[in-house]
Each structure stands twice: as structure tokens, then as C-alpha cells.
Design an enzyme around this catalytic site. Sequence first.
Site, PDB file in Angstrom:
ATOM      1  N   TYR A  47     -45.068 -36.659  24.363  1.00  8.27           N
ATOM      2  CA  TYR A  47     -45.973 -35.180  23.750  1.00  8.27           C
ATOM      3  C   TYR A  47     -45.836 -35.546  22.147  1.00  8.27           C
ATOM      4  CZ  TYR A  47     -48.585 -31.300  22.804  1.00  8.27           C
ATOM      5  OH  TYR A  47     -49.244 -30.688  22.418  1.00  8.27           O
ATOM      6  N   GLU A  85     -36.349 -15.903  22.821  1.00  4.74           N
ATOM      7  CA  GLU A  85     -37.693 -16.574  23.369  1.00  4.74           C
ATOM      8  C   GLU A  85     -36.789 -16.095  24.248  1.00  4.74           C
ATOM      9  OE1 GLU A  85     -38.563 -19.027  21.292  1.00  4.74           O
ATOM     10  OE2 GLU A  85     -38.564 -20.764  22.401  1.00  4.74           O
ATOM     11  N   ASP A 104     -40.671 -35.768  24.020  1.00  2.79           N
ATOM     12  CA  ASP A 104     -40.609 -37.720  22.580  1.00  2.79           C
ATOM     13  C   ASP A 104     -42.263 -38.181  23.317  1.00  2.79           C
ATOM     14  OD1 ASP A 104     -38.301 -37.226  21.512  1.00  2.79           O
ATOM     15  OD2 ASP A 104     -37.651 -39.441  22.719  1.00  2.79           O
ATOM     16  N   CYS A 142     -12.397 -37.747  50.831  1.00  6.33           N
ATOM     17  CA  CYS A 142     -11.955 -38.486  51.930  1.00  6.33           C
ATOM     18  C   CYS A 142     -10.702 -37.709  52.571  1.00  6.33           C
ATOM     19  CB  CYS A 142     -11.597 -39.630  51.380  1.00  6.33           C
ATOM     20  SG  CYS A 142     -10.545 -40.578  53.345  1.00  6.33           S
ATOM     21  N   SER A 158     -46.358 -21.775  15.146  1.00  3.20           N
ATOM     22  CA  SER A 158     -45.349 -22.305  15.752  1.00  3.20           C
ATOM     23  C   SER A 158     -44.509 -21.783  13.774  1.00  3.20           C
ATOM     24  CB  SER A 158     -45.821 -24.216  15.359  1.00  3.20           C
ATOM     25  OG  SER A 158     -46.705 -23.889  16.470  1.00  3.20           O
ATOM     26  N   LYS A 218     -32.185 -23.641  17.745  1.00  2.00           N
ATOM     27  CA  LYS A 218     -34.136 -23.324  17.950  1.00  2.00           C
ATOM     28  C   LYS A 218     -33.914 -22.863  19.454  1.00  2.00           C
ATOM     29  CE  LYS A 218     -38.614 -25.174  17.194  1.00  2.00           C
ATOM     30  NZ  LYS A 218     -39.850 -24.926  18.916  1.00  2.00           N
TER      31      LYS A 218
HETATM   32  S1  IVH Z   1     -38.568 -18.257  14.188  1.00  2.00           S
HETATM   33  C1  IVH Z   1     -43.271 -17.642  12.484  1.00  2.00           C
HETATM   34  N1  IVH Z   1     -36.452 -18.796  14.591  1.00  2.00           N
HETATM   35  O1  IVH Z   1     -40.269 -22.041  17.775  1.00  2.00           O
HETATM   36  C2  IVH Z   1     -42.739 -18.112  13.424  1.00  2.00           C
HETATM   37  N2  IVH Z   1     -38.902 -19.032  16.500  1.00  2.00           N
HETATM   38  O2  IVH Z   1     -41.878 -24.020  17.368  1.00  2.00           O
HETATM   39  C3  IVH Z   1     -41.143 -17.829  13.405  1.00  2.00           C
HETATM   40  N3  IVH Z   1     -38.193 -20.944  18.106  1.00  2.00           N
HETATM   41  O3  IVH Z   1     -42.332 -19.963  18.541  1.00  2.00           O
HETATM   42  C4  IVH Z   1     -40.090 -18.106  14.369  1.00  2.00           C
HETATM   43  N4  IVH Z   1     -35.511 -20.154  18.632  1.00  2.00           N
HETATM   44  O4  IVH Z   1     -40.712 -19.569  20.185  1.00  2.00           O
HETATM   45  C5  IVH Z   1     -38.026 -19.271  15.536  1.00  2.00           C
HETATM   46  N5  IVH Z   1     -34.155 -19.169  16.146  1.00  2.00           N
HETATM   47  C6  IVH Z   1     -35.859 -19.278  15.981  1.00  2.00           C
HETATM   48  C7  IVH Z   1     -36.276 -19.578  16.946  1.00  2.00           C
HETATM   49  C8  IVH Z   1     -37.640 -20.032  16.975  1.00  2.00           C
HETATM   50  C9  IVH Z   1     -37.212 -20.717  19.016  1.00  2.00           C
HETATM   51  C10 IVH Z   1     -39.321 -21.576  18.684  1.00  2.00           C
HETATM   52  C11 IVH Z   1     -40.849 -20.016  18.984  1.00  2.00           C
HETATM   53  C12 IVH Z   1     -41.413 -20.749  18.440  1.00  2.00           C
HETATM   54  C13 IVH Z   1     -41.848 -21.840  17.776  1.00  2.00           C
HETATM   55  C14 IVH Z   1     -41.945 -22.627  17.193  1.00  2.00           C
END
Ligand code: IVH
Length: 696
Positions: free
Chosen positions: A42, A174, A40, A441, A86, A119
Site C-alpha cells: 500500500y 487506539e 508495504d 509420538c 494522521s 505507535k
Molecule cells: S498521536 C494528532 N500517538 O497513528 C495526531 N497516534 O498514523 C496525534 N497512533 O491517527 C496522534 N499510536 O491512530 C498518536 N502513540 C500514538 C499512537 C498514534 C498509534 C495512530 C493514531 C493516528 C495514527 C497516525
Amino acid sequence: MTSAAITEISDEAAYTAAVQTALDAASAYYGDGTSTLDDDDYDRLVRGIAAYEAEHPELVRADSPTGKVAGGAVVGDVPHTVPMLSLDNVFGAEELATWAAGLERRLDGPVERWSVEPKLDGLAISARYVDGRLVQLVTRGDGTAGEDVSHGIGSVLGLPRELAEPVTVEIRGEILMTNAQFTDATEKRVAAGGTPFANPRSAAAGSLRAQDRPYSVEMTFFGYGALLLPGEAGFGAGTTGDLAERLPELAHSEVMALVESWGVQTTSGTPVAASTADALEAVQARVEQIAEARADLEFGIDGIVVKADNAADQRRAGFSSRAPRWAIAYKLPAAEKITKLVGVEWNVGRTGIIAPRAVLEPVEVDGVTITYATLHNAADIARRGLMLGDSVTVYRAGDVIPRVEAPVVQLRTGEETAIEIPEVCPRCGDAIDSSQERWRCVRGRACHAVASIRYAVGRDTLDIEGLGEKIIDQLVDAGHVTDFADLFTLEREQLLGLERMGETSTTNLLAAIEAAKAKPLNKVFCALGVRGTGRSMSRRIARHFATMDAIRAADAEAFTEVDGIGPEKAPVIVAELTDLAPLVDKLVAAGLTMTEPGALAPGTEEETEDEGPALPLAGMTVVVTGAMTGALAELSRNEMNELIERAGGKSSSSVSARTSLLVAGEKAGSKKAKAEGLGVPVATPEEFADRVRDLL
Ligand code: IVH
């Protein structure tokens, strides 16, 4: 939402300092996984930097983290075949709809299908397979080049060394640590003299980069994408043949099914499995389901990723410099914050369990101010390497009880002190039985008799009116009762001898105690306070076994036949009942009802309701939300659940696709929205009362 807030930056000096702070935090975060800022803080900082840059475009620094992958913090020396980008963020349903509308405008038509997935809160990895063999692991780095972490091959669950087919591909996904892997890694690291990691994400990042450690830790991989590997990048012939042609044409969901068929782990086996949806309403409903499931997950997620599933849609949408235009991260409120551990309290529960509780400098997590968090037990404190005065990461998602995850050792000042572990029961001074994970206890329930009696006579158990805390305290202090069975043998004189107990109140209390003898078995069982059984579980047990005798005769296996009791809980219940045998004997002798009206003992014929009219909610799962009105206005939530169960239904507290009906009263909130999104029927309290009228 706190995540929408920004850090105010007033002048250029503050701007430069803010950029430096963000860079330091980002390089720690993407480097060894440590950081002194929580997510948060950041986000707030970077948003403040962006706001200042929008006002002063001429002052934008080249090293500013805005618009860069990984805040521009990390570089590696292994080039990525295709940049690792990203994701842009949205922070709610409205922003999601705006983003989706923008994408559809760009595509000049509707998105054919959406993919909705968690995510994952770990670190992005590219895993390169040549002829089905894992040859290289590379971190995201700055998105163009990353760091070679191939030494991690073999310690990451879900990333097999060898695929089921000899394909040449790059899998992206990931790497993270599950809660259990995090606990294990922390324990090993602390035992080896190291300092603990602040959270599972840091632990995964740090452990993946570490080499030559005297111990090994396990991590977990979940894939979220696959690409062709070009031969000119040095991977033999690169992806060839059928796959080279097929992969770019497959929908994302089809790619993931293929990845799974090769033996790589995807989220498909988890409660938050990726799924597809045709319309945005269904996307939003799935987003809410994933958000709700978050609290119970074995691994961290920090949002939901929504993607256009179709390859052609993705191609037409394309990329910005930072992120794909066909995908978005729907961020969930940060579940973790950093605050100070100011104390540890040791409380004795009604079953005699001695549990430490962290006292924190109040901090807001996910919209709720937290002052206390669980610490499980003494071993847990040692395992986590916590000290008094530490800055600690605190985790809370949804309804889960907040927990202290770990100290942030980078923030130690040297003033921290060891946490004192009690040597005797902090309540009665008797010995502690520390033979089990959870300390107790030696006096067990007797140590805190007042608490267990209070529980037994409460509204949802024996409901003895007029028996308040003060009276219970006096009765226990005077030695008149040691457990709640003793209430049934109280003499009139004993009550009259208590403070402020006159003739009338004594008569009323004795009548209330007498009336409690007629309570059905489920209430008596619940009053026992058997560990692992609450109100609704007590009802299920009572209905299943029908008599206290049958319950007492049941072994662990018999208990597993009750809905919601698994092989772990069953033996605990059996052991608890052995422990409670003298109390149950006293209750039987006192003449309490030890049967459940309407229930038939197991093994008895016609266990199902063959006879009589079918119950109005038979086979249905019903959720109640909001304030009840009309005929139901006076019912507590527990009483509503009882009513549902009497009507043959199952009560539940969360809406899912399996919910048959939501009873939504006044001020119903997110559960109603969710039910509507999922197409679950919604009834008003009045409509519901009509359905169950005969049972009211
Ligand atoms: S798709 C072209 N799917 O979130 C980029 N990313 O904030 C496609 N991440 O760099 C990424 N879960 O490391 C994708 N289900 C998911 C994900 C995911 C985590 C991460 C990933 C990405 C970062 C972006």
C-alpha cells in the site's frame, strides 16, 4: 529498506487505476479491516501515486489518497470536536534528525522535552466521557467525522465505563486486539461459521463495527491523548472548572499520567511504555529499545511516535492539514506480509514432539526471506481456518520465528484444499499422543533417537569429537544405541563393524567418549535436552543445585528459585526429568560426572562467594557482539557466555539500560550503536580479555 520503494506509474490510465486500487484498499482497511494489500504494498502504491502527481500536477484527481487522512476512504456521521489527524512518517535515524532539526528551526530553539511512545497498530478511537461516564465511542473516519461505535462500550479492556473522577473529557487512543484476544476472536468466529480475520488489526476493526453477533469478543484500548470536550458540541456543560484551564497547559506526559489516574489504560504498564527524553540521542536509543521489544510484545506496533512533550512547544509548532508538526511516526519495517501457503510439513523433534511447519512461497519480511513458518499444532490450524493454497498473512519481527497468522479469505480462488492432519507419527508410524496442546509420538525421545543423540554429543554439550551424523545413524540402525547413554558402553568391535571405521578412528572415538565422562554437570544436564532448558539455563541449574542428585530431588517450587525459571516452566522440567529418569540412571551407572565444579548445593552454608577474591564480573550483565579477536578469537558465542558466567557475570543477548558492559568485536553493528546511545560502557575483546585473564 523495502518500504522506501515505489510503484512505477507510467501513464494517466495507470495512474487512475492506481488511485482506484489504493482507494479500494484503504476503504477495506479502514472499513471492516480487511485488505488484499499488505502495508508495504500500500505504501509503495501511494508513494508511486505521489511521484506521478509531482510530475503531472495538472492531472491530480480529486479522489487521490495522497495527503488525506485514511487515504480519503471513510466517512462517518459523528463530527469530531477537533479533527483526528494522521502523522507524518520518517524511516530511520537520519530522517528523524532532519525532522527534529526542522521542528527546532520552526520553534527557533530546542524542543524542551520529547515523548517517545509506541505507535499502536489498531484503529484510532475517540472516547467521550461526561461527568466520568463513557457516553460515546467514535472511529476516526475521515478525520473530521467518524462512525459511532458506542455499542462496543463494555467489550474494550482499558476503557472503563466510569472514571475514577467525574471529569468531562475526550480520550483518544487506539483499539486493538492482543495476540491472545485475536486467537480467541478467530476461534469464536470460525466456530460460528464465519471466516477468519487476516490479522489482529483487521479483527479489531471488524469486531468493533459488528453488531448482533451470537458471541462477544474482547478488545484492548491504550490511550495516547486527551482533549477538552466543548459544551456546545452537546456534552452537557463540556469540560469545566479547573480541568478546563489545566489540561491545555499540561505537557503530554502529564496529560497521560492524569488519564492513567482516571483509570484509562495507557502503555505505561507495558515493556514499551511511553517515556520522555531530553536529547535526540536518548530519543533514538529509546526508539531502538522499543523496536527491539516489538518481537516479544503481546500486541502489534508499527512504529514509534516521537512528540514534543511541552504544551507551549506543541502550540507553537501547530498543524498541517494532515498532521501535527510536533509529532512524527518513526515507522518500523512491516512485520507482516501476504504470501501463499504451499504446503504443511510435519516434523518430529528430538523430544518426540510432532510440529507442523508451513511451507511458503518465499517472501521478504523485515529484510529476511521467509520460506517456513511455525504453525504450532493441529488445533491451531483448525482454529485459524487455514487451507492449503491460501494467501496468508505471515508475521515476523526481529528474531522471532515467523508465524502464519491467518488466511486472507478475500483472496481465495476456490482451489484451496484442506490441510491433511496426520493420524500416526509421520516418522515412525506409531500412535500420536494428542492429549496435550503439543502432539507427541508415543515413543517420545526414542522416536527420533538420532536427533537427540546428535544434540547430546554436539560441541556445546558433551563435545564428542569424531561422532558425526553418519556414525550415529549406523549405531542406531544397528541397534547398538537407543540413547546417548548407550555410547558409554559401546564395545570396540561394534565400532569396528561400522562403515569406514578403522582401528585409529575407533581408538580416537573411544577416547573421546571416555573423555566426555569428565564433563561437568551443566553439560550432562544440557545433553539430556530437557524441554525449556538450553545451554545457559543448564548452567544456571547446575550451579544452583550442584549435583544431579539434588536436581532429581528438586520439586517445581525448588526449580523456581533458579533465575529464569517461572511457575510455568518449573513443572515441565520436573515432568521431563521423571520421563528421563531411566536415561539419567544409565548415565550414573556409566560413571559420568554428576557434579558441578565450584558450585555449592542449596542450603549449604556460604552459598555466596564470601571467601576468596571477588569475581571480576560479579553482579554485571554482559553482552557480546561482533567477531572476537586476540585471546578470545577462538571462542564460540556460547563459550564467551560461559566465560562471563565463570567470571561471576550474567550473559545476555540484548543491550538495555541494565547492561553493565558490551564487548564489541569487529563488525559490531546496531548493538554497539545502542549501547553508546544508552551510555553503556563498551570494551574491545582485548580489554575484556584483560579483565578476565585469570579465567582464560
Ligand atoms: S498521536 C494528532 N500517538 O497513528 C495526531 N497516534 O498514523 C496525534 N497512533 O491517527 C496522534 N499510536 O491512530 C498518536 N502513540 C500514538 C499512537 C498514534 C498509534 C495512530 C493514531 C493516528 C495514527 C497516525
